[in-house]
Write a protein that holds these residues in place. Structure first.
Motif, PDB file in Angstrom:
ATOM      1  N   PRO B 472       0.812  -1.210   0.000  1.00  0.00           N
ATOM      2  CA  PRO B 472       0.000   0.000   0.000  1.00  0.00           C
ATOM      3  C   PRO B 472       0.857   1.278   0.000  1.00  0.00           C
ATOM      4  CG  PRO B 472       0.138  -0.899   2.220  1.00  0.00           C
ATOM      5  CD  PRO B 472       0.840  -1.861   1.325  1.00  0.00           C
ATOM      6  N   ALA B 473       0.498   2.215  -0.889  1.00  0.00           N
ATOM      7  CA  ALA B 473       1.255   3.466  -1.009  1.00  0.00           C
ATOM      8  C   ALA B 473       1.325   4.185   0.338  1.00  0.00           C
ATOM      9  CB  ALA B 473       0.598   4.365  -2.042  1.00  0.00           C
ATOM     10  N   GLN B 474       2.516   4.682   0.660  1.00  0.00           N
ATOM     11  CA  GLN B 474       2.726   5.362   1.946  1.00  0.00           C
ATOM     12  C   GLN B 474       3.522   6.643   1.755  1.00  0.00           C
ATOM     13  OE1 GLN B 474       1.755   3.865   5.263  1.00  0.00           O
ATOM     14  NE2 GLN B 474       0.452   2.991   3.685  1.00  0.00           N
ATOM     15  N   ASN B 475       3.318   7.581   2.675  1.00  0.00           N
ATOM     16  CA  ASN B 475       4.209   8.737   2.752  1.00  0.00           C
ATOM     17  C   ASN B 475       5.360   8.332   3.649  1.00  0.00           C
ATOM     18  OD1 ASN B 475       2.444  10.433   1.231  1.00  0.00           O
ATOM     19  ND2 ASN B 475       1.166  10.590   3.061  1.00  0.00           N
ATOM     20  N   MET B 476       6.519   8.113   3.016  1.00  0.00           N
ATOM     21  CA  MET B 476       7.643   7.526   3.741  1.00  0.00           C
ATOM     22  C   MET B 476       8.628   8.610   4.134  1.00  0.00           C
ATOM     23  SD  MET B 476       8.266   4.109   1.617  1.00  0.00           S
ATOM     24  CE  MET B 476       7.356   2.690   2.106  1.00  0.00           C
ATOM     25  N   LEU B 477       8.799   8.715   5.444  1.00  0.00           N
ATOM     26  CA  LEU B 477       9.583   9.798   6.007  1.00  0.00           C
ATOM     27  C   LEU B 477      10.953   9.276   6.430  1.00  0.00           C
ATOM     28  CD1 LEU B 477       9.343  12.770   7.105  1.00  0.00           C
ATOM     29  CD2 LEU B 477       8.671  11.740   9.266  1.00  0.00           C
ATOM     30  N   TYR B 478      11.937  10.140   6.302  1.00  0.00           N
ATOM     31  CA  TYR B 478      13.322   9.734   6.560  1.00  0.00           C
ATOM     32  C   TYR B 478      14.040  10.805   7.372  1.00  0.00           C
ATOM     33  CZ  TYR B 478      18.299   9.163   5.283  1.00  0.00           C
ATOM     34  OH  TYR B 478      19.654   9.043   5.288  1.00  0.00           O
ATOM     35  N   ALA B 479      14.885  10.363   8.303  1.00  0.00           N
ATOM     36  CA  ALA B 479      15.818  11.301   8.975  1.00  0.00           C
ATOM     37  C   ALA B 479      17.074  10.527   9.300  1.00  0.00           C
ATOM     38  CB  ALA B 479      15.188  11.847  10.258  1.00  0.00           C
ATOM     39  N   ASP B 480      18.223  11.169   9.173  1.00  0.00           N
ATOM     40  CA  ASP B 480      19.453  10.440   9.504  1.00  0.00           C
ATOM     41  C   ASP B 480      20.317  11.218  10.496  1.00  0.00           C
ATOM     42  OD1 ASP B 480      21.012  12.315   8.117  1.00  0.00           O
ATOM     43  OD2 ASP B 480      20.997  11.138   6.262  1.00  0.00           O
ATOM     44  N   ARG B 481      21.430  10.607  10.866  1.00  0.00           N
ATOM     45  CA  ARG B 481      22.261  11.199  11.917  1.00  0.00           C
ATOM     46  C   ARG B 481      23.133  12.340  11.394  1.00  0.00           C
ATOM     47  NH1 ARG B 481      24.536   6.297  15.432  1.00  0.00           N
ATOM     48  NH2 ARG B 481      25.053   7.887  16.970  1.00  0.00           N
ATOM     49  N   ARG B 482      23.123  12.529  10.078  1.00  0.00           N
ATOM     50  CA  ARG B 482      23.832  13.697   9.547  1.00  0.00           C
ATOM     51  C   ARG B 482      22.892  14.885   9.460  1.00  0.00           C
ATOM     52  NH1 ARG B 482      26.015  10.073   5.333  1.00  0.00           N
ATOM     53  NH2 ARG B 482      27.849   9.081   6.243  1.00  0.00           N
ATOM     54  N   GLY B 483      21.652  14.714   9.905  1.00  0.00           N
ATOM     55  CA  GLY B 483      20.726  15.847   9.937  1.00  0.00           C
ATOM     56  C   GLY B 483      19.838  15.976   8.719  1.00  0.00           C
ATOM     57  N   ILE B 485      16.675  15.185   6.240  1.00  0.00           N
ATOM     58  CA  ILE B 485      15.319  14.674   6.297  1.00  0.00           C
ATOM     59  C   ILE B 485      14.760  14.601   4.879  1.00  0.00           C
ATOM     60  CG2 ILE B 485      14.867  15.530   8.626  1.00  0.00           C
ATOM     61  CD1 ILE B 485      13.241  17.804   7.346  1.00  0.00           C
ATOM     62  N   ALA B 486      13.819  13.686   4.659  1.00  0.00           N
ATOM     63  CA  ALA B 486      13.208  13.540   3.338  1.00  0.00           C
ATOM     64  C   ALA B 486      11.843  12.893   3.485  1.00  0.00           C
ATOM     65  CB  ALA B 486      14.089  12.694   2.424  1.00  0.00           C
ATOM     66  N   LEU B 487      11.015  13.078   2.458  1.00  0.00           N
ATOM     67  CA  LEU B 487       9.667  12.505   2.477  1.00  0.00           C
ATOM     68  C   LEU B 487       9.268  12.135   1.058  1.00  0.00           C
ATOM     69  CD1 LEU B 487       7.044  11.872   4.006  1.00  0.00           C
ATOM     70  CD2 LEU B 487       6.449  14.285   3.895  1.00  0.00           C
ATOM     71  N   TRP B 488       8.810  10.892   0.890  1.00  0.00           N
ATOM     72  CA  TRP B 488       8.380  10.391  -0.418  1.00  0.00           C
ATOM     73  C   TRP B 488       6.921   9.947  -0.351  1.00  0.00           C
ATOM     74  CZ3 TRP B 488      11.030   8.844  -5.116  1.00  0.00           C
ATOM     75  CH2 TRP B 488      12.361   9.278  -5.172  1.00  0.00           C
ATOM     76  N   GLY B 489       6.136  10.347  -1.338  1.00  0.00           N
ATOM     77  CA  GLY B 489       4.799   9.774  -1.518  1.00  0.00           C
ATOM     78  C   GLY B 489       4.963   8.541  -2.373  1.00  0.00           C
ATOM     79  N   GLN B 490       5.230   7.412  -1.697  1.00  0.00           N
ATOM     80  CA  GLN B 490       5.772   6.262  -2.421  1.00  0.00           C
ATOM     81  C   GLN B 490       4.753   5.159  -2.654  1.00  0.00           C
ATOM     82  OE1 GLN B 490       8.355   6.232  -3.957  1.00  0.00           O
ATOM     83  NE2 GLN B 490       8.838   4.108  -4.402  1.00  0.00           N
ATOM     84  N   GLY B 491       4.870   4.541  -3.814  1.00  0.00           N
ATOM     85  CA  GLY B 491       4.014   3.429  -4.180  1.00  0.00           C
ATOM     86  C   GLY B 491       4.100   3.272  -5.677  1.00  0.00           C
ATOM     87  N   SER B 492       3.375   2.307  -6.204  1.00  0.00           N
ATOM     88  CA  SER B 492       3.340   2.123  -7.645  1.00  0.00           C
ATOM     89  C   SER B 492       2.009   2.691  -8.139  1.00  0.00           C
ATOM     90  CB  SER B 492       3.450   0.636  -7.953  1.00  0.00           C
ATOM     91  OG  SER B 492       3.234   0.433  -9.320  1.00  0.00           O
ATOM     92  N   PHE B 493       2.089   3.661  -9.065  1.00  0.00           N
ATOM     93  CA  PHE B 493       0.872   4.345  -9.514  1.00  0.00           C
ATOM     94  C   PHE B 493       0.744   4.278 -11.030  1.00  0.00           C
ATOM     95  CE2 PHE B 493       2.350   6.612  -5.682  1.00  0.00           C
ATOM     96  CZ  PHE B 493       1.281   6.356  -4.847  1.00  0.00           C
ATOM     97  N   VAL B 494      -0.507   4.159 -11.468  1.00  0.00           N
ATOM     98  CA  VAL B 494      -0.796   4.142 -12.897  1.00  0.00           C
ATOM     99  C   VAL B 494      -0.856   5.585 -13.403  1.00  0.00           C
ATOM    100  CG1 VAL B 494      -2.574   3.526 -14.592  1.00  0.00           C
ATOM    101  CG2 VAL B 494      -2.090   2.006 -12.659  1.00  0.00           C
ATOM    102  N   ASN B 495      -0.338   5.808 -14.579  1.00  0.00           N
ATOM    103  CA  ASN B 495      -0.485   7.116 -15.236  1.00  0.00           C
ATOM    104  C   ASN B 495      -1.934   7.215 -15.715  1.00  0.00           C
ATOM    105  OD1 ASN B 495      -0.219   9.484 -16.656  1.00  0.00           O
ATOM    106  ND2 ASN B 495       1.071   8.625 -18.283  1.00  0.00           N
ATOM    107  N   LYS B 496      -2.780   7.811 -14.904  1.00  0.00           N
ATOM    108  CA  LYS B 496      -4.219   7.833 -15.192  1.00  0.00           C
ATOM    109  C   LYS B 496      -4.611   9.104 -15.913  1.00  0.00           C
ATOM    110  CE  LYS B 496      -5.967   4.972 -11.380  1.00  0.00           C
ATOM    111  NZ  LYS B 496      -6.797   4.965 -10.156  1.00  0.00           N
ATOM    112  N   TRP B 497      -5.601   9.006 -16.798  1.00  0.00           N
ATOM    113  CA  TRP B 497      -6.191  10.212 -17.358  1.00  0.00           C
ATOM    114  C   TRP B 497      -7.173  10.773 -16.345  1.00  0.00           C
ATOM    115  CZ3 TRP B 497     -11.108   8.161 -17.935  1.00  0.00           C
ATOM    116  CH2 TRP B 497     -11.193   6.824 -18.323  1.00  0.00           C
ATOM    117  N   LYS B 498      -7.521  12.046 -16.530  1.00  0.00           N
ATOM    118  CA  LYS B 498      -8.358  12.724 -15.543  1.00  0.00           C
ATOM    119  C   LYS B 498      -9.649  11.951 -15.284  1.00  0.00           C
ATOM    120  CE  LYS B 498     -10.448  17.136 -14.321  1.00  0.00           C
ATOM    121  NZ  LYS B 498     -11.820  16.666 -14.133  1.00  0.00           N
ATOM    122  N   ASP B 499      -9.920  11.715 -14.035  1.00  0.00           N
ATOM    123  CA  ASP B 499     -11.115  11.009 -13.561  1.00  0.00           C
ATOM    124  C   ASP B 499     -11.070   9.496 -13.761  1.00  0.00           C
ATOM    125  OD1 ASP B 499     -12.139  13.314 -12.613  1.00  0.00           O
ATOM    126  OD2 ASP B 499     -13.577  13.629 -14.230  1.00  0.00           O
TER     127      ASP B 499
END
Lengths: 114, 811
Positions: B472-483, B485-499
């Motif tokens: 399931p697609a997740q907003n995946m958050l990251y932080a490391d010891r070098r300071g 931070i990052a955030l990905w809206g991650q998952g596999s998505f179809v290139n959909k036409w509108k609607d």
């Protein structure tokens, strides 16, 4: 005297039996002891009840205190909707005692019917 | 005479024993077996001073494994290779959570009736059929194949399964978890398929929700501009997951264009021989119930913290149950040293940190599940572009306790399995065949993502892991010891036409099929943003500059509040993070109350409650009666505004509270006359006064009593669960704690020189209701307290005060 011996025997043998066999092994034990020692009816029933009681009740009380009544209170809520662990112990004990008593009694009746 | 009496008595005794040794119906257990002090429930009364130290031998282990249990019963496992590590993880998890692992994967596979019977009104059997028909087992089998074709995840699964089975094999009947004794069945051998089923169970929980059916009706029911106003899909004022202004890399694919043709069926117009649904369910809307399912996560870069180190926070909101969904563990072997929340039934750590990086998830909520109306040709065929195509049949055999098996043949089409048809009618009485195309049906290997995340040393390692994460697609958050931070809206998505996929699609036209996938590297993401923090709370993912079209089911209140608080923090500490995770401020109350108080009619505007509410701080604190009043008033107003208008729409979908709040503030633009709104504001206020008077009389007016947060046992046995938990919040506050959903795991990790990590979940490490560790975290969790999450260092053994028990396992 024979009754006392029977009580001890039922308690002892059923605790061994239950270690290897399911709960109902208390039935052949109580039946067999009453049969072998030719107990009279009333004494047999008493021996069956008492034998299972002195095996089951301390067993439960020991576990219950070591567990600080956590499980027995939950089971009591499950059965009676109130955390009355003593009542739960009593109900458990009466099931075992009833089977023990009836088994021993029928054992004695069948033996003494000869 | 004695003999006759004796025979009768023996007969009675035997019958009694027989009755006590057998379950009564499907609901009552065999009492004799259950009450027996030796083998029955008493064997589950765990000594409160139980000594967890032990030594054992498992011939299949490669080397000696050491496990330290701390005073919360968290295992810290130190192994010499991956096989031994996951073997012991499987073994330990099973020893605390076997029944739960069994039940959750049974639920995923639609195998509940097998152990509990068909249920009242076939409730359980229908649940099982629904699981099969939505393709849960089909999906799990396909992903299993993929996971087993990768050597790393194959090893991981095989070893975990081996460990679980080593526990099952040595389990004596009397040591079975209590629930097996209550339900009268025994565990089976664990399999790799069960692991896959568990991952699909999570995918279903997180991406199973759709609005395709009601939106199809609403679009035909409303004028286009009203539909757009009430169901905008994305709230324009969203504080998006990826901060507005983040530059997206140019799209390598062309945004798909809507093809020509009749793409969507219409049901209100009768065009396709359709009509209104025959029955409409009057249950509260799914969205209403679901409100608050979701999660929060945020990370601060060093520029915003007191220590100068990055801080990462995460609290996934899920159904709160006992045994808890989560199990804490540390896994240590060459190449891995990770601590966090694991899912009982799957190897690895799902949310946590290692000695270099930390990560957390929230649900992304982009729509990855679409319904297609299928044109049936004859019994074995359906139509696609005018030509009949044969169904692929999958025969599902469902075991039913005490009865013959039930067989259900599920038709598979190019659009996935036919979930609803005349043999299995959609719950709202929508009778036409609907197939479901769902991202979770596609083979994917999320376990590989966890495998790599657990071992990630830096941002590159993190993104490498993400490459395997599809559903399931997740907003995946990251932080490391070098300071960083990052955030990905991650998952596999179809290139959909509108609607595409927003409404039920016309399954007889191949133009509606899913086509190419968006390259995962082009998923929305941000790292080290200027604002110094990143936050997600199931809100809209991007602003309109993201080059691909998508729809989803987004919520905004928590995100608005989190952004507001974080913007005000410049020297944040972990204590500030605890406070924010437990924040009960209602953004809705804060913004809607001034408006509706002003619109009250003159006869109530000076009443006691109106005066109290005007001075209220809008916090849904446990003891607050103002909170109860506001929530009751809002409930009446909200449902008063919408219920009647949409009562003929199946699956009852109402405009979001976010939308409703905006309309109350800025006008209903003709949808509802403002006069009627005014009347409703006052009449719902008066009704709330009556409700509160009644609640007050029965002593139930305090917010925590009125909302009754419950952490129920999976079997819904009140004896094994907890209700009326004294905690504040609601689905739309950061502390998203409603009736039975809420923060299932709270984690705060400061990634400094020394990692300073804290966490808690509403449960306990042991799944045994007879153990003192069954709900040992619950009180602290409700009070917003945390315990330290200690990552034992690799190389040197832990200090003696860091653990309580030692377990050594030899090969």
């Amino acid at each position: 005297m024979r009754t006392t011996i029977s009580i001890i025997l039922i308690a002892f043998l059923s605790s061994i039996a239950e270690f290897f066999l399911p709960w109902w092994s208390i039935m052949p034990v109580a039946f067999g002891v009453a049969w072998t020692l030719r107990l009279r009816g009333g004494a047999a029933f008493f021996a069956g009840v008492a034998g299972i009681a002195i095996f089951w009740i301390p067993n439960m009380i020991f576990k219950d205190f070591a567990n600080e009544h956590i499980l027995s209170s939950r089971m009591a809520v499950l059965f009676f909707k109130a955390p009355n662990y003593a009542l739960f112990i009593a109900v458990c004990a009466s099931v075992g005692c009833l089977i023990g008593g009836l088994s021993a009694w029928s054992g004695s009746l069948l033996r003494r019917g000869d | 005479m004695r003999k006759i009496f004796g025979t009768i008595l023996l007969g009675i005794t035997l019958v009694l024993v027989y009755v006590l040794d057998h379950p009564i119906g499907t609901r009552f257990p065999a009492l004799g077996r259950l009450l027996d002090p030796v083998n029955g429930c008493w064997a589950n009364a765990e000594n409160v001073n139980y000594d967890f130290n032990w030594e054992n031998k498992f011939p299949t282990l490669h080397h000696e494994v050491e496990v330290w249990l701390d005073d919360h019963l968290v295992p810290h496992i130190k192994a010499s290779d991956d096989h031994d590590l996951y073997f012991i993880q499987g073994y330990f998890t099973a020893s605390f959570r076997l029944w739960q692992m069994d039940m959750q994967t049974r639920a995923a596979a639609g195998r509940l009736a097998e152990v509990v019977g068909r249920g009242e009104g076939d409730k359980i059997l229908n649940f099982d059929r629904k699981q099969r028909r939505k393709g849960m087992v089909y999906a799990a089998e396909r992903s299993l194949e993929k996971m087993e074709s990768d050597p790393a995840t194959r090893l991981m699964m095989d070893a975990y399964t081996e460990g679980v089975n080593a526990y099952v094999a040595k389990l004596k009947k009397r040591d079975l978890p209590l629930e097996y004794k209550l339900m009268g069945f025994a565990p089976e051998k664990w399999t790799n398929l069960r692991i896959s089923l568990l991952l699909k169970y999570m995918a279903d929980d997180l991406t199973g929700y759709t609005e395709d059916i009601p939106l199809t009706f609403l679009r035909d029911l409303l004028l286009p501009e009203q539909f757009e106003l009430l169901f905008p899909g994305k709230i324009p004022a969203s504080n998006t997951v990826i901060p507005s202004g983040t530059e997206f890399s140019p799209a390598t694919l062309n945004q798909a264009q809507a093809p020509a043709g009749s793409l969507f069926p219409h049901f209100f117009t009768g065009k396709n021989g359709g009509g209104k649904p025959t029955a409409v369910n009057n249950e509260p809307s799914a969205r209403d119930e679901a409100s608050g399912i979701g999660s929060n996560n945020w990370a601060l870069s060093g520029s915003r913290t007191k220590s100068g180190a990055a801080i990462l926070c995460n609290d996934p909101h899920l159904t709160l149950n006992l045994p808890s969904l989560w199990f804490e563990a540390q896994l240590q072997a060459p190449g891995i040293n990770v601590f966090g929340a694991t899912l009982p039934g799957a190897p690895g750590v799902v949310i946590g940190f290692n000695d270099s990086v930390s990560w957390g998830f929230t649900n992304n909520y982009r729509d990855v599940k679409d319904f297609y109306e299928i044109s049936e040709a004859d019994a074995g065929h359906y139509l696609l572009n005018g030509r009949p195509l044969a169904y692929e049949n999958r025969v599902e055999v469902i075991g039913v306790k005490g009865e013959a098996d039930v067989t259900d043949t599920v038709h598979y089409t190019v659009h996935g399995p036919v979930m609803y048809d005349k043999h299995f009618v959609e719950p709202d009485g929508f009778t036409r065949p609907l197939a479901v195309r769902w991202k979770a049906h596609d083979p994917s290997n999320e376990l590989k993502a966890f495998y790599l995340l657990n071992r990630a040393r830096n941002y590159l390692g993190f993104t490498e892991a993400l490459g395997f994460y599809e559903c399931p697609a997740q907003n995946m958050l990251y932080a490391d010891r070098r300071g960083h931070i990052a955030l990905w809206g991650q998952g596999s998505f179809v290139n959909k036409w509108k609607d595409q996929g927003r409404y039920i699609m016309n399954g007889s036209d191949s133009a509606t099929l899913w086509h190419e996938l968006i390259p995962m590297t082009e998923n929305p993401h941000a790292s080290d943003p200027e604002q110094g923090y990143l936050a997600s709370a199931n809100q809209c993912v991007t602003d309109s500059t993201y080059p691909y079209w998508y729809n989803g089911y987004f919520y905004e209140f928590r995100a608005w509040r989190i952004n507001q608080v974080l913007q005000g923090l410049s020297k944040a500490t972990v204590e500030d993070m605890f406070a924010l995770q437990n924040d009960n401020y209602s953004w809705l109350a804060g913004h809607v109350l001034p408006v509706i108080l002003k619109r009250l009619s003159p006869d109530v505007v000076r009443s006691k409650w109106a005066v109290d509410l005007a001075a209220w701080d809008c916090r849904l604190e446990p003891n607050s009666k103002n909170a109860t009043f506001f929530q009751t008033w809002w409930y009446g107003l909200y449902h008063g505004l919408w219920d009647d208008r949409f009562k003929n729409v199946p699956d009852k979908l109402l405009p979001l509270p976010e939308v409703t709040m905006d309309l109350l503030k800025n006008g209903f633009r003709g949808v509802i006359p403002e006069n009627d709104v005014d009347k409703l504001i006052s009449s719902s206020f008066v009704k709330a006064q009556d409700s509160l008077a009644k609640l007050d009389k029965s002593g139930q007016a305090e917010w925590y009593l009125a909302k009754n947060t419950t952490v129920a046992h999976l079997l819904k046995l009140p004896a094994f669960g907890y209700d009326k938990i004294k905690a504040g919040g609601w689905g739309n506050t950061v502390n998203a704690l409603n009736g039975n959903h809420g923060p299932s795991w709270r984690m705060v990790v400061e990634m400094g020189k020394e990692i300073n990590a804290w966490g808690i979940y509403p449960g306990g490490q042991s799944g045994n209701p007879g153990s003192k560790y069954y709900a040992s975290f619950l009180g602290n969790w409700a009070n917003g307290k945390y315990h330290r999450l200690v990552l034992f260092p690799a190389g040197s053994p832990p200090a003696p005060n860091q653990y309580k028990y030692t377990i050594t396992v030899f090969p």
